[in-house]
Motif scaffolding. Structure first.
Motif, short mmCIF file in Angstrom:
data_model
loop_
_atom_site.label_atom_id
_atom_site.label_comp_id
_atom_site.label_asym_id
_atom_site.label_seq_id
_atom_site.Cartn_x
_atom_site.Cartn_y
_atom_site.Cartn_z
N MET A 64 23.82 70.05 -94.40
CA MET A 64 24.08 69.06 -95.44
C MET A 64 22.94 67.73 -95.71
O MET A 64 23.79 67.01 -94.88
CB MET A 64 25.33 69.07 -95.10
CG MET A 64 26.54 70.35 -95.18
SD MET A 64 28.28 70.87 -94.96
CE MET A 64 28.43 72.83 -95.61
N PRO A 65 23.53 67.79 -97.05
CA PRO A 65 23.29 66.45 -97.06
C PRO A 65 24.77 65.67 -96.86
O PRO A 65 25.63 66.12 -97.85
CB PRO A 65 22.40 66.77 -98.55
CG PRO A 65 22.47 68.26 -98.75
CD PRO A 65 23.16 68.67 -97.88
N ASN A 95 29.67 64.76 -96.83
CA ASN A 95 28.12 65.69 -96.54
C ASN A 95 28.88 66.93 -97.41
O ASN A 95 30.10 66.55 -97.72
CB ASN A 95 28.63 66.92 -94.92
CG ASN A 95 28.40 66.43 -93.80
OD1 ASN A 95 27.56 65.33 -93.82
ND2 ASN A 95 29.20 66.40 -92.73
N GLN A 120 27.41 70.35 -99.95
CA GLN A 120 26.79 71.62 -99.75
C GLN A 120 25.23 71.35 -100.25
O GLN A 120 25.34 70.71 -101.84
CB GLN A 120 27.30 72.73 -100.08
CG GLN A 120 28.53 73.18 -99.34
CD GLN A 120 29.02 74.05 -100.00
OE1 GLN A 120 28.43 74.50 -100.89
NE2 GLN A 120 30.19 74.97 -99.40
N GLU A 121 24.75 71.84 -100.11
CA GLU A 121 22.77 71.87 -100.62
C GLU A 121 23.39 72.12 -102.48
O GLU A 121 22.61 71.50 -102.93
CB GLU A 121 21.42 72.60 -100.05
CG GLU A 121 21.75 72.92 -98.52
CD GLU A 121 20.26 71.58 -98.43
OE1 GLU A 121 19.64 70.90 -99.56
OE2 GLU A 121 20.47 71.31 -97.53
N ALA A 122 23.62 73.11 -102.41
CA ALA A 122 23.79 73.33 -103.97
C ALA A 122 24.55 71.91 -104.63
O ALA A 122 24.19 71.76 -106.24
CB ALA A 122 24.10 74.86 -104.39
N PHE A 135 24.97 68.86 -103.75
CA PHE A 135 23.67 68.25 -103.92
C PHE A 135 22.59 68.20 -104.88
O PHE A 135 21.66 67.33 -106.16
CB PHE A 135 22.63 67.29 -102.42
CG PHE A 135 21.97 66.82 -101.88
CD1 PHE A 135 22.74 65.48 -101.98
CD2 PHE A 135 20.39 67.13 -102.33
CE1 PHE A 135 22.03 64.40 -101.75
CE2 PHE A 135 20.15 65.55 -102.07
CZ PHE A 135 20.44 64.45 -102.06
N ALA A 136 21.87 69.24 -104.98
CA ALA A 136 20.61 69.13 -106.05
C ALA A 136 21.43 68.73 -107.76
O ALA A 136 20.63 69.43 -108.55
CB ALA A 136 20.67 71.24 -106.28
#
Length: 108
Positions: free
Chosen positions: A1-2, A21, A23-25, A27-28
């Motif tokens: 996780m970012p 942290n 989630q990737e989504a 962060f994007a």
């Protein structure tokens, strides 16, 4: 996780800042969204003895500092509700942050 940084003071690192942290989504979405206001679910990366009720800035790798201002902090998750800030929170617990993107930082 970012990871993201939740700063107490705009543009200044301090010992009271949190890391969390996302989630990737998420962060994007923070990096690509055209929205000026974003709701962010963040999960604390460690036990924090004092989480404040107010923070100034959300720092995300790849975005200019000062581009995401925190308007509201909402503590709690399904596993633990009724958290009162300022107060302690544990690793993995959730903070929901309402952030506003600086108008000059909205992607075109």
């Amino acid at each position: 996780m970012p990871k993201i940084q939740i700063r107490s003071r705009l543009g200044i690192d301090g010992p009271e800042d949190l890391t969390a942290n996302v989630q990737e989504a998420t962060f994007a979405y923070l990096k690509e969204s055209l929205s000026d206001q974003i709701r962010v679910s963040a999960y604390l990366d460690q036990d924090w003895p004092e989480v404040r009720a107010e923070y100034s800035e959300l720092v995300v790798e790849g975005l200019a500092e000062g581009s995401l201002r925190i308007e509201k902090v909402i503590p709690g998750s399904r596993t633990r509700t009724g958290i009162v800030l300022p107060g302690a929170m544990m690793e993995g617990e959730q903070l929901t942050l309402i952030v506003k993107r600086a108008s000059s930082e909205i992607p075109t």
